[in-house]
Design a protein around this motif. Structure first.
Motif, PDB file in Angstrom:
ATOM      1  N   ALA A  24      -3.244  -9.381 101.047  1.00  0.00           N
ATOM      2  CA  ALA A  24      -2.195  -8.445 100.638  1.00  0.00           C
ATOM      3  C   ALA A  24      -0.917  -9.190 100.274  1.00  0.00           C
ATOM      4  O   ALA A  24      -0.268  -8.885  99.264  1.00  0.00           O
ATOM      5  CB  ALA A  24      -1.922  -7.441 101.762  1.00  0.00           C
ATOM      6  N   VAL A  25      -0.547 -10.184 101.081  1.00  0.00           N
ATOM      7  CA  VAL A  25       0.667 -10.965 100.799  1.00  0.00           C
ATOM      8  C   VAL A  25       0.514 -11.720  99.485  1.00  0.00           C
ATOM      9  O   VAL A  25       1.421 -11.729  98.639  1.00  0.00           O
ATOM     10  CB  VAL A  25       0.957 -11.939 101.953  1.00  0.00           C
ATOM     11  N   LEU A  26      -0.639 -12.345  99.282  1.00  0.00           N
ATOM     12  CA  LEU A  26      -0.860 -13.102  98.058  1.00  0.00           C
ATOM     13  C   LEU A  26      -0.932 -12.183  96.848  1.00  0.00           C
ATOM     14  O   LEU A  26      -0.469 -12.538  95.754  1.00  0.00           O
ATOM     15  CB  LEU A  26      -2.143 -13.931  98.173  1.00  0.00           C
ATOM     16  N   GLY A  27      -1.512 -10.980  97.009  1.00  0.00           N
ATOM     17  CA  GLY A  27      -1.549 -10.021  95.909  1.00  0.00           C
ATOM     18  C   GLY A  27      -0.153  -9.575  95.516  1.00  0.00           C
ATOM     19  O   GLY A  27       0.179  -9.483  94.325  1.00  0.00           O
ATOM     20  N   ILE A  32       4.718 -10.064  91.946  1.00  0.00           N
ATOM     21  CA  ILE A  32       6.119 -10.450  91.768  1.00  0.00           C
ATOM     22  C   ILE A  32       6.248 -11.493  90.667  1.00  0.00           C
ATOM     23  O   ILE A  32       7.035 -11.342  89.722  1.00  0.00           O
ATOM     24  CB  ILE A  32       6.695 -11.011  93.090  1.00  0.00           C
ATOM     25  N   VAL A  33       5.479 -12.576  90.766  1.00  0.00           N
ATOM     26  CA  VAL A  33       5.644 -13.698  89.846  1.00  0.00           C
ATOM     27  C   VAL A  33       5.230 -13.327  88.426  1.00  0.00           C
ATOM     28  O   VAL A  33       5.962 -13.602  87.458  1.00  0.00           O
ATOM     29  CB  VAL A  33       4.838 -14.916  90.338  1.00  0.00           C
ATOM     30  N   SER A  34       4.070 -12.700  88.268  1.00  0.00           N
ATOM     31  CA  SER A  34       3.590 -12.408  86.916  1.00  0.00           C
ATOM     32  C   SER A  34       4.472 -11.387  86.209  1.00  0.00           C
ATOM     33  O   SER A  34       4.806 -11.550  85.027  1.00  0.00           O
ATOM     34  CB  SER A  34       2.139 -11.919  86.965  1.00  0.00           C
ATOM     35  N   THR A  35       4.873 -10.348  86.918  1.00  0.00           N
ATOM     36  CA  THR A  35       5.726  -9.332  86.289  1.00  0.00           C
ATOM     37  C   THR A  35       7.127  -9.868  86.034  1.00  0.00           C
ATOM     38  O   THR A  35       7.733  -9.571  84.997  1.00  0.00           O
ATOM     39  CB  THR A  35       5.793  -8.067  87.162  1.00  0.00           C
ATOM     40  N   ALA A  36       7.641 -10.661  86.977  1.00  0.00           N
ATOM     41  CA  ALA A  36       8.955 -11.266  86.770  1.00  0.00           C
ATOM     42  C   ALA A  36       8.939 -12.178  85.546  1.00  0.00           C
ATOM     43  O   ALA A  36       9.865 -12.147  84.718  1.00  0.00           O
ATOM     44  CB  ALA A  36       9.379 -12.047  88.004  1.00  0.00           C
ATOM     45  N   GLY A  37       7.909 -13.000  85.432  1.00  0.00           N
ATOM     46  CA  GLY A  37       7.811 -13.862  84.263  1.00  0.00           C
ATOM     47  C   GLY A  37       7.761 -13.075  82.979  1.00  0.00           C
ATOM     48  O   GLY A  37       8.393 -13.441  81.975  1.00  0.00           O
ATOM     49  N   THR A 161       0.752  -3.900  92.824  1.00  0.00           N
ATOM     50  CA  THR A 161       1.681  -2.887  92.332  1.00  0.00           C
ATOM     51  C   THR A 161       3.006  -2.944  93.081  1.00  0.00           C
ATOM     52  O   THR A 161       4.082  -2.890  92.477  1.00  0.00           O
ATOM     53  CB  THR A 161       1.067  -1.487  92.461  1.00  0.00           C
ATOM     54  N   VAL A 162       2.932  -3.041  94.400  1.00  0.00           N
ATOM     55  CA  VAL A 162       4.158  -3.107  95.205  1.00  0.00           C
ATOM     56  C   VAL A 162       4.975  -4.342  94.824  1.00  0.00           C
ATOM     57  O   VAL A 162       6.202  -4.273  94.661  1.00  0.00           O
ATOM     58  CB  VAL A 162       3.811  -3.133  96.707  1.00  0.00           C
ATOM     59  N   GLY A 163       4.297  -5.475  94.666  1.00  0.00           N
ATOM     60  CA  GLY A 163       5.009  -6.686  94.279  1.00  0.00           C
ATOM     61  C   GLY A 163       5.620  -6.585  92.890  1.00  0.00           C
ATOM     62  O   GLY A 163       6.753  -7.013  92.662  1.00  0.00           O
ATOM     63  N   ALA A 164       4.888  -5.982  91.956  1.00  0.00           N
ATOM     64  CA  ALA A 164       5.360  -5.894  90.572  1.00  0.00           C
ATOM     65  C   ALA A 164       6.527  -4.933  90.414  1.00  0.00           C
ATOM     66  O   ALA A 164       7.325  -5.066  89.478  1.00  0.00           O
ATOM     67  CB  ALA A 164       4.206  -5.478  89.664  1.00  0.00           C
ATOM     68  N   LEU A 165       6.625  -3.949  91.286  1.00  0.00           N
ATOM     69  CA  LEU A 165       7.702  -2.968  91.171  1.00  0.00           C
ATOM     70  C   LEU A 165       9.086  -3.608  91.347  1.00  0.00           C
ATOM     71  O   LEU A 165      10.063  -3.142  90.740  1.00  0.00           O
ATOM     72  CB  LEU A 165       7.520  -1.856  92.211  1.00  0.00           C
ATOM     73  N   LEU A 166       9.185  -4.639  92.160  1.00  0.00           N
ATOM     74  CA  LEU A 166      10.488  -5.254  92.412  1.00  0.00           C
ATOM     75  C   LEU A 166      11.128  -5.809  91.136  1.00  0.00           C
ATOM     76  O   LEU A 166      12.240  -5.394  90.771  1.00  0.00           O
ATOM     77  CB  LEU A 166      10.361  -6.342  93.477  1.00  0.00           C
ATOM     78  N   PRO A 167      10.478  -6.726  90.422  1.00  0.00           N
ATOM     79  CA  PRO A 167      11.118  -7.227  89.195  1.00  0.00           C
ATOM     80  C   PRO A 167      11.253  -6.164  88.119  1.00  0.00           C
ATOM     81  O   PRO A 167      12.207  -6.211  87.324  1.00  0.00           O
ATOM     82  CB  PRO A 167      10.187  -8.370  88.745  1.00  0.00           C
ATOM     83  N   ALA A 189      14.392 -14.038  96.369  1.00  0.00           N
ATOM     84  CA  ALA A 189      14.440 -13.587  97.764  1.00  0.00           C
ATOM     85  C   ALA A 189      13.077 -13.068  98.208  1.00  0.00           C
ATOM     86  O   ALA A 189      12.627 -13.347  99.331  1.00  0.00           O
ATOM     87  CB  ALA A 189      15.494 -12.493  97.913  1.00  0.00           C
ATOM     88  N   ALA A 190      12.403 -12.317  97.334  1.00  0.00           N
ATOM     89  CA  ALA A 190      11.072 -11.801  97.675  1.00  0.00           C
ATOM     90  C   ALA A 190      10.072 -12.934  97.826  1.00  0.00           C
ATOM     91  O   ALA A 190       9.194 -12.888  98.696  1.00  0.00           O
ATOM     92  CB  ALA A 190      10.603 -10.828  96.598  1.00  0.00           C
ATOM     93  N   LEU A 191      10.193 -13.971  97.016  1.00  0.00           N
ATOM     94  CA  LEU A 191       9.268 -15.104  97.109  1.00  0.00           C
ATOM     95  C   LEU A 191       9.485 -15.899  98.387  1.00  0.00           C
ATOM     96  O   LEU A 191       8.547 -16.479  98.934  1.00  0.00           O
ATOM     97  CB  LEU A 191       9.418 -16.007  95.882  1.00  0.00           C
TER      98      LEU A 191
END
Length: 236
Positions: A24-27, A32-37, A161-167, A189-191
């Motif tokens: 879950a953490v890695l997902g 976060i990283v892919s959507t932020a990029g 989805t949760v990670g991608a929502l942030l960026p 900060a999320a990373l």
């Protein structure tokens, strides 16, 4: 003597929970990283909120569905392998019970039991449930806790989805002048948090994990922003 009444996770159950948490953490980190990029790259080319929102949503949906599909296929293959191993073990127990009893005895001896104790333990385990005993000791499989591909798929989908929502939210909600710095700071900060969490779940020192995580995310955003800026300047 009374039996313990607490419901504490031990052995395979605890390991399974840790694996799910780590996944879950890695997902979430991937989201976060892919959507932020993606959104930072688009931000390098345009400050149009609609374009940023469209790109971010497309990346979120594509990434989460890709993660879910990949996890489903991977875990389905693992489950099929587990079921095949259990079927083979069941057949061997039926066709050659004496050899299987000797094998279980040897496995228990290899774990540190004396020959006499291992033989008695193997006999009792076989009388109680031979397949379960061999599955756990020989194969390392809990027949009652086979991996579930649907659980894995949904977990990956939600984590990404949760990670991608942030960026995504960070790039579209602030005013135009604040979008990029707010997104970069929020993502970094999320990373830090996901890097620290993954290290703690793996019983590793968090310092290097956090630096690797933050460095990778910063590099991804820097490269995509540069590409977007160059394409924008070239009129593409």
């Amino acid at each position: 003597m009374t039996e313990p009444t607490h419901d504490e996770a031990h052995g395979g159950a605890l390991g399974s929970r840790l694996n799910w948490l780590r996944a879950a953490v890695l997902g979430a980190n991937d989201g976060i990283v892919s959507t932020a990029g993606l959104v930072v790259g688009v931000a390098g080319a345009t400050d149009d909120r609609s374009a940023l929102l469209t790109a971010g949503l497309a990346g979120l949906l594509a990434g989460s569905m890709s993660m879910a599909a990949g996890e489903y296929v991977s875990v389905s293959t693992q489950r099929d392998s587990e079921k095949a191993a259990l079927a083979l073990e069941k057949r061997e127990l039926h066709e050659q019970p004496d050899e299987e009893l000797a094998e279980l005895t040897q496995l228990l001896e290899d774990r540190g039991l004396s020959t006499a104790v291992a033989r008695e333990a193997a006999r009792q385990l076989t009388e109680r449930d031979a397949l379960r005993a061999h599955a756990r000791v020989e194969l390392g499989i809990d027949p009652d806790e086979l991996t579930n591909p649907w659980h894995a798929a949904w977990a990956s989908f939600l984590a990404f989805t949760v990670g991608a929502l942030l960026p995504l939210l960070a790039i579209v909600l602030p005013p135009a002048d604040w979008r990029l710095p707010v997104t970069v700071l929020s993502v970094l900060a999320a990373l830090v948090l996901t890097g620290w969490s993954s290290a703690r779940l793996g019983a590793a020192l968090p310092g290097r994990a956090v630096l690797r995580n933050v460095g990778g995310g910063a590099l991804a955003m820097g490269v995509t922003y540069a590409v977007g800026s160059v394409l924008s300047a070239a009129g593409v």
